[in-house]
Design a protein around this motif. Structure first.
Motif, PDB file in Angstrom:
ATOM      1  N   ALA C  74       1.141  -1.148  -0.349  1.00  0.00           N
ATOM      2  CA  ALA C  74      -0.042   0.256   0.700  1.00  0.00           C
ATOM      3  C   ALA C  74       0.936   1.160  -0.039  1.00  0.00           C
ATOM      4  O   ALA C  74       0.724   2.454  -0.383  1.00  0.00           O
ATOM      5  N   LEU C  75       2.246   1.153   0.697  1.00  0.00           N
ATOM      6  CA  LEU C  75       2.845   2.528   0.837  1.00  0.00           C
ATOM      7  C   LEU C  75       3.506   2.538  -0.710  1.00  0.00           C
ATOM      8  O   LEU C  75       3.800   3.726  -0.917  1.00  0.00           O
ATOM      9  N   ALA C  76       4.045   1.729  -0.639  1.00  0.00           N
ATOM     10  CA  ALA C  76       4.719   1.806  -2.002  1.00  0.00           C
ATOM     11  C   ALA C  76       3.736   2.217  -3.158  1.00  0.00           C
ATOM     12  O   ALA C  76       3.870   3.015  -4.266  1.00  0.00           O
ATOM     13  N   ALA C  77       2.549   2.291  -3.458  1.00  0.00           N
ATOM     14  CA  ALA C  77       1.283   2.802  -4.626  1.00  0.00           C
ATOM     15  C   ALA C  77       1.326   3.701  -4.245  1.00  0.00           C
ATOM     16  O   ALA C  77       0.904   4.704  -5.236  1.00  0.00           O
ATOM     17  N   LEU C  78       1.204   4.416  -2.725  1.00  0.00           N
ATOM     18  CA  LEU C  78       1.040   5.686  -2.571  1.00  0.00           C
ATOM     19  C   LEU C  78       1.701   6.469  -3.238  1.00  0.00           C
ATOM     20  O   LEU C  78       1.723   7.624  -3.665  1.00  0.00           O
ATOM     21  N   GLY C 207       2.827  -1.400  -6.103  1.00  0.00           N
ATOM     22  CA  GLY C 207       2.748  -2.328  -5.262  1.00  0.00           C
ATOM     23  C   GLY C 207       2.530  -3.101  -5.366  1.00  0.00           C
ATOM     24  O   GLY C 207       3.750  -4.050  -3.709  1.00  0.00           O
ATOM     25  N   ILE C 208       2.790  -4.126  -5.576  1.00  0.00           N
ATOM     26  CA  ILE C 208       3.107  -5.250  -5.807  1.00  0.00           C
ATOM     27  C   ILE C 208       4.608  -5.603  -5.724  1.00  0.00           C
ATOM     28  O   ILE C 208       5.222  -6.641  -5.163  1.00  0.00           O
ATOM     29  N   GLY C 209       5.355  -4.830  -6.749  1.00  0.00           N
ATOM     30  CA  GLY C 209       6.808  -4.887  -6.549  1.00  0.00           C
ATOM     31  C   GLY C 209       7.396  -4.511  -4.908  1.00  0.00           C
ATOM     32  O   GLY C 209       8.331  -5.774  -4.084  1.00  0.00           O
ATOM     33  N   GLY C 210       7.018  -3.849  -4.488  1.00  0.00           N
ATOM     34  CA  GLY C 210       7.264  -3.942  -2.839  1.00  0.00           C
ATOM     35  C   GLY C 210       6.480  -4.862  -2.205  1.00  0.00           C
ATOM     36  O   GLY C 210       7.553  -4.931  -0.724  1.00  0.00           O
ATOM     37  N   ALA C 211       5.613  -5.024  -1.835  1.00  0.00           N
ATOM     38  CA  ALA C 211       5.370  -6.303  -1.502  1.00  0.00           C
ATOM     39  C   ALA C 211       5.528  -7.570  -1.111  1.00  0.00           C
ATOM     40  O   ALA C 211       6.089  -8.340  -0.211  1.00  0.00           O
ATOM     41  N   LEU C 212       6.001  -7.707  -3.013  1.00  0.00           N
ATOM     42  CA  LEU C 212       7.085  -8.416  -2.578  1.00  0.00           C
ATOM     43  C   LEU C 212       8.773  -8.837  -2.101  1.00  0.00           C
ATOM     44  O   LEU C 212       8.752  -9.757  -1.514  1.00  0.00           O
ATOM     45  N   ALA C 213       8.829  -7.641  -2.025  1.00  0.00           N
ATOM     46  CA  ALA C 213      10.434  -8.001  -1.400  1.00  0.00           C
ATOM     47  C   ALA C 213      10.105  -7.076   0.828  1.00  0.00           C
ATOM     48  O   ALA C 213      10.743  -8.779   1.198  1.00  0.00           O
ATOM     49  N   ALA C 214       8.713  -6.998   0.398  1.00  0.00           N
ATOM     50  CA  ALA C 214       8.656  -7.416   2.226  1.00  0.00           C
ATOM     51  C   ALA C 214       7.859  -9.096   2.542  1.00  0.00           C
ATOM     52  O   ALA C 214       8.800  -9.088   3.600  1.00  0.00           O
ATOM     53  N   LEU C 215       7.446  -9.500   1.551  1.00  0.00           N
ATOM     54  CA  LEU C 215       7.220 -10.962   1.589  1.00  0.00           C
ATOM     55  C   LEU C 215       9.048 -11.476   1.610  1.00  0.00           C
ATOM     56  O   LEU C 215       8.610 -12.345   3.023  1.00  0.00           O
TER      57      LEU C 215
END
Lengths: 236, 314, 301
Positions: C74-78, C207-215
Motif C-alpha cells: 500500500a505504501l509503495a502504491a501511495l 505496490g506488488i513490487g514492494g509487497a514482494l520485497a516485503a514478503l
C-alpha cells in the motif's frame, strides 16, 4: 565527376527490406530529388548515406573513397551536411547558437563565426531576434533554421529531408530561390513531396519504391513515367 | 553591460565576497564555509558532467575518493609532501575517470546511471578490502607535519579558508571559461540533443569522454584538497552517500549553472547542520529535499532565477 | 551440499525481492532505488506485528506474513501515486526521486524503530539431520554426520518462495490483471488507447513490487535480524540479479537469482565476502556495458 555513389546498399529491419540493393550515383554539382510513396525507404536511404543507420550490406562512396566504415561524424567532417526530417533543432538554445554550433566545426574565432551565422540566417530569412530560443519558433521557421544549420557548414553535399514540409507558399518560393543559388556551389540531395519544388529545382529525380530504385531521369521524364504514376497511385 | 561583463561581475563579486567574509565570520561559520567551498568544488566538478553534458552519474564518490586516497596514500605511505601528494591525487582521478568513461559511456540513460553506481560501489569495497593500507571505515588521519604546503600550515583556520577559496575560485573560473568556450557549447549541445550534435559532425563520444575526465578530475582535486585541509581520509567519502550528495547539491542549486553547485551545497550543508541538532536521522532532510526538488523545482534555485529573471546566467 | 542449501535459502528470498524489482522495471520502465527499503520495511513491520500479537510465535509470524507485505505494498502504491506519477515516470527523475524515498524510509525507520537489530522468532524450527553418502568399506554407506543439518524453517522458506513465484507467474500469465500489465508493458500508448487504466496498473505494479520485497524480508527475518540499514544488500543483489537475468525478464530474473544465490554461498568459501562483492559488482557493471540484454537474454528488442 561523381561525388556520391552506393553499390548494393541494403538495410533490413527484422526481415523487412527497407532499402534493397541500391546502386546510386550523384554527380557533383547536381540537384537531385529523391521521391517515392510513403514507406519507400527514402529516409532510411539517406540515413545510410550519412551514417545514422548502419547498412545490412553494401558500400557508400564519397568523393572517390569508400566511407561505408566511417561513423556519422566523420562523414559529416568530409563535407556532408544533413537536415532532419523531424525538426531536431536545439530547442532551448538560441537561434544564433544553433547555427553557431553548426559553423564552429569549420570556423574558428568568434567574429568569423558570427559573420557566417548571420549570413546563413539571412539566407533563410530568420534575421529577426537571433537570441530567441529555437523552440519558440513556429514549425515552419524551425525547418528554415534546420536549413540554415546545413548551409553554414558550407558542405559539398547537402542532404535535405523534406525541407519544405510545413512551410508557407511564400517560404517555399524563397526556398526554391535559395536552392537555385546554392546549386552553383553545392551538390544537393533532397527528399521532397512537393512536386512543384521537384519540378522547378531538381536537375534529375530518383524514384524509390519498396526500397529499390524504380526510375531515374529528368523531372519531366519522371512526370510522364507510367511506372512512377502507378507507384504513386498504389497500383504498381 | 554586456552579458559577458555581467557574468564576470557576478562571479567575481561572489569570490570577492567570500574573500571578505573570512574577516567577519565567527569561527564556527568560518570553518563551515571553508568546508562548503571544498565540497562545492566537488559539486562544480559533478555539474560539468550532469549539468552541462547531461550525463547523470551516480558514482562520483569514486572520483572524490580517487583524489583523496591518491593524495592520502602517497602522503601517508609514500612519504610524499603535499604538492606531490596533490599531484598523485589528480593523477589517480584522471586515470579512474578515463577508465570509467571508456567503459560507462558505451551505455546511456538508466544503464549509465547503474553502471556508474556499480563501479563506485566496487571502488568503495576496494577501499575496504585493502584495509591494511586504507584502514577501511575507520580511515586515517594526516598529521600536522604532513600538511604543510610551501611553508604554509594548512591546519590553521585562516590558511585553510584561503586554500579552500583558492580551490573554489580555480574550479568556478575553469567551469566558467569552459562553458563559454566552443568546447563547452558542444557539451551543452550534446545535453540538449545528442543525435543532432553528432549529425553536425561532432565526435560525441570523445566530447563526453572529455567531460567525464574533466568532471572526475575536478571532483578528485576537491577530494585531495579535502583530505589535506581537514586531515582525514576515510571510506565514508567513497560510499554511495557521497555519490548522492553532489547530485543533491547540484539539483538544489541548479544543474547547468556555474553558481548552482555552490548555492546548493551552502543551502544543504546548513539544512543538515541545523537538523542534526534536532535528530540523528539528519539524512531525512536530504531525502525530503530530493523528492521535493524532482517534483517541484527540477531547475534548482539558480535555474529558476535564470528562467525567470537573468536569462544570461551561464 | 550444506553451502548449497544455505544458498538455496538466499536464492529463494533473493528471487522474491528481485522479481519485484524486475516487475517494476519490466512494466513501468523505471528503476526503483528504494526497493531495498521496502524489503527493510517488511522486516521491521514483521518484527512489529510479531511483537504485538500475543500467543505462540507461529500466530505472530503468520500475521506478519499477511500484514507486512500488504502494508508495504500500500505504501509503495501511495509513493507511486504521489511522486512517480507526478514526474511522469521519467527514468532519470524517477531514480532521483526514489533515492529520496530511500532516505526518507530509512531515516523515518531510524527515528521510530531505532538503530537496534531485532529478531523475529521462527514459527517452527526443528533441526533436521541430513544423510550423507560416502564410499565405505562395504560400498555405499549412509551417514548422519553431526553438523550436517538444516532446520525445517529453512526448507519452509524455500517452499514458500517457490509457491509465491508460481503465484506471480499465474497472476501474470492467467489473470486479467496480468493481461493488463503485459499489455501496458508492450505498448503504453496503445494500452491507453484501448482504455486500460494505465495509471492504476502502474500503482498496482509498484505496490506488488514492494509487497514482494516485503514478503521476502518477512521470510528471512527469523534467520536474519531486522535492522534499519538492512536494505542495502538486497538492493544491490537484486540489481545484480535483474541485470544478469536481462532487464525486465521474469524467467531470467529467477534463473539469475538461483545462480547468484547458490554461487554466493560457494564463492564466499573461496574469497573473502568483500572480494566476492567487488567481483560481483564489477561483473554486473561489465554485463551492462557489454551485454545489456543480460546473460540469458537473446539480443536487443
Amino acid at each position: 565527376m561523381t561525388l556520391l555513389s552506393t553499390r548494393g546498399l541494403s538495410k533490413s529491419f527484422a526481415g523487412l527490406r527497407a532499402v534493397h540493393e541500391v546502386d546510386f550515383d550523384l554527380p557533383e554539382g547536381e540537384v537531385r530529388a529523391l521521391i517515392g510513396p510513403n514507406g519507400a525507404g527514402k529516409t532510411t536511404f539517406v540515413g545510410l548515406l550519412c551514417g545514422r543507420i548502419a547498412p545490412s550490406s553494401g558500400q557508400v562512396f564519397f568523393d572517390g573513397r569508400e566511407i561505408s566504415h566511417l561513423p556519422a561524424h566523420r562523414r559529416i567532417g568530409l563535407g556532408m551536411a544533413y537536415t532532419f526530417q523531424i525538426t531536431s533543432v536545439f530547442a532551448r538554445l538560441s537561434l544564433f547558437e544553433n547555427v553557431a554550433l553548426a559553423a564552429r566545426r569549420r570556423l574558428h574565432g568568434a567574429a568569423a563565426v558570427e559573420a557566417e551565422v548571420m549570413s546563413a540566417l539571412a539566407k533563410v530569412g530568420l534575421t529577426e531576434a537571433p537570441e530567441r530560443a529555437a523552440g519558440d519558433l513556429s514549425y515552419g521557421h524551425q525547418r528554415l533554421l534546420e536549413i540554415a544549420m546545413g548551409l553554414v557548414q558550407a558542405p559539398r553535399l547537402l542532404i535535405l529531408d523534406e525541407p519544405t514540409q510545413g512551410l508557407s507558399d511564400a517560404e517555399i518560393a524563397g526556398f526554391k530561390a535559395l536552392v537555385r543559388e546554392l546549386s552553383a556551389t553545392t551538390t544537393i540531395l533532397l527528399i521532397e513531396h512537393n512536386m512543384s519544388v521537384v519540378m522547378e529545382v531538381a536537375d534529375r529525380v530518383t524514384v524509390l519504391n519498396f526500397g529499390e530504385i524504380l526510375a531515374e531521369g529528368t523531372p519531366a521524364e519522371m512526370h510522364a513515367n507510367a511506372d512512377v504514376q502507378a507507384a504513386y497511385l498504389g497500383t504498381g | 553591460m554586456s552579458d559577458g561583463s555581467k557574468t564576470l561581475a557576478l562571479h567575481g563579486g561572489l569570490l570577492v565576497l567570500l574573500f571578505a567574509l573570512q574577516f567577519v565570520l565567527p569561527a564556527y561559520h568560518h570553518g563551515n564555509l571553508a568546508r562548503i567551498m571544498v565540497l562545492a568544488s566537488f559539486a562544480v566538478g559533478y555539474n560539468v558532467m550532469f549539468g552541462y553534458t547531461g550525463l547523470l552519474s551516480l558514482g562520483h564518490a569514486l572520483f572524490f575518493a580517487a583524489g583523496m586516497y591518491g593524495m592520502g596514500l602517497a602522503v601517508q605511505h609514500g612519504g610524499a609532501a603535499p604538492v606531490p601528494g596533490l599531484l598523485a591525487g589528480i593523477a589517480a582521478a584522471v586515470a579512474v575517470s578515463a577508465a570509467l568513461g571508456l567503459l560507462a559511456l558505451r551505455t546511456s540513460g538508466v544503464a549509465f546511471m547503474i553502471v556508474t553506481l556499480m563501479f563506485a560501489q566496487a571502488g568503495y569495497l576496494t577501499v575496504l578490502y585493502f584495509g591494511a593500507y586504507t584502514r577501511g571505515d575507520e580511515g586515517f588521519v594526516l598529521q600536522q607535519a604532513q600538511r604543510v604546503l610551501w611553508g604554509i600550515d594548512l591546519t590553521q583556520p585562516d590558511t585553510r579558508y584561503f586554500a579552500a577559496l583558492t580551490l573554489f575560485a580555480v574550479c568556478v573560473l575553469t567551469t566558467l571559461a569552459l562553458v563559454r568556450a566552443p568546447f563547452g557549447r558542444v557539451l551543452i549541445a550534446i545535453r540538449e540533443n545528442e543525435e543532432r550534435a553528432r549529425m553536425l559532425g561532432y565526435d560525441v563520444f570523445r566530447y563526453k569522454l572529455a567531460a567525464v575526465v574533466i568532471s572526475g578530475t575536478i571532483s578528485g582535486l576537491a577530494g585531495a584538497v579535502y583530505g589535506l585541509l581537514f586531515g582525514y581520509v576515510g571510506a565514508t567519502f567513497a560510499s554511495v552517500q557521497y555519490s548522492i550528495f553532489p547530485l543533491l547539491w547540484v539539483l538544489l542549486g541548479g544543474a547547468g549553472t556555474v553558481l548552482g553547485p555552490f548555492i546548493g551545497t551552502l543551502f544543504m550543508f546548513y539544512l543538515i547542520d541545523l537538523s542534526s541538532a534536532v535528530t540523528s536521522a539528519y539524512m531525512l532532510v536530504a531525502g525530503v529535499a530530493l523528492v521535493l526538488l524532482t517534483l517541484f523545482a527540477p531547475q534548482g534555485l539558480v535555474g529558476e532565477i535564470r528562467d525567470r529573471i537573468w536569462r544570461w546566467l551561464p | 551440499m550444506l553451502a548449497s542449501l544455505e544458498g538455496a535459502v538466499t536464492a529463494a528470498v533473493l528471487a522474491l525481492t528481485a522479481i519485484g524489482l524486475s516487475l517494476v522495471f519490466g512494466v513501468m520502465r523505471v528503476v526503483n532505488v528504494a526497493h531495498g527499503e521496502f524489503f527493510m520495511l517488511g522486516a521491521v513491520l514483521a518484527w512489529w506485528v510479531a511483537s504485538h500479537v500475543g500467543g505462540p510465535p507461529a500466530v505472530g509470524f503468520v500475521a506478519a506474513l499477511v500484514i507486512a507485505p500488504l502494508a508495504v505494498g500500500a505504501l509503495a502504491a501511495l509513493a507511486d501515486m504521489t511522486v512517480l506519477k507526478r514526474v511522469a515516470y521519467d527514468p532519470e527523475r524517477t531514480i532521483v526521486a526514489t533515492i529520496g524515498i530511500l532516505y526518507i524510509l530509512q531515516q523515518v525507520t531510524l527515528m521510530t524503530y531505532g538503530p537496534e537489530a531485532r529478531p523475529v522468532e521462527a514459527p517452527f524450527n526443528t533441526r533436521l539431520a541430513l544423510p550423507w553418502v560416502e564410499w565405505g568399506e562395504g560400498g555405499i554407506q549412509l551417514y548422519w554426520p553431526w553438523g550436517l543439518s538444516t532446520t525445517s524453517y529453512k526448507l519452509f522458506v524455500i517452499g514458500a518462495a517457490a509457491a509465491v513465484l508460481v503465484g506471480v507467474w499465474l497472476l501474470m500469465a492467467r489473470t486479467r490483471i496480468g493481461l493488463l500489465m503485459r499489455a501496458t508493458q508492450l505498448d503504453r500508448e496503445m494500452a491507453l488507447a484501448f482504455g486500460i487504466p494505465v495509471e492504476r496498473v502502474y500503482a498496482m505494479v509498484f505496490g506488488i513490487g514492494g509487497a514482494l520485497a516485503a514478503l521476502g524480508a518477512v521470510l528471512i527475518v527469523p534467520i536474519q535480524q531486522a535492522h534499519y540499514l538492512m536494505g542495502g544488500d538486497p538492493l544491490l543483489l537484486s540489481f545484480i540479479v535483474v541485470i544478469i537475468g536481462g532487464l525486465g525478464s521474469l524467467p531470467g530474473t529467477v534463473a539469475a537469482a538461483v545462480l547468484i544465490g547458490l554461487s554466493d554461498g560457494i564463492i564466499s568459501v573461496f574469497f573473502s565476502p568483500t572480494l566476492a562483492k567487488i567481483l560481483a559488482t564489477l561483473l554486473v557493471a561489465l554485463v551492462l556495458v557489454f551485454r545489456p540484454q543480460g546473460l540469458f537474454g537473446t539480443g536487443a528488442k
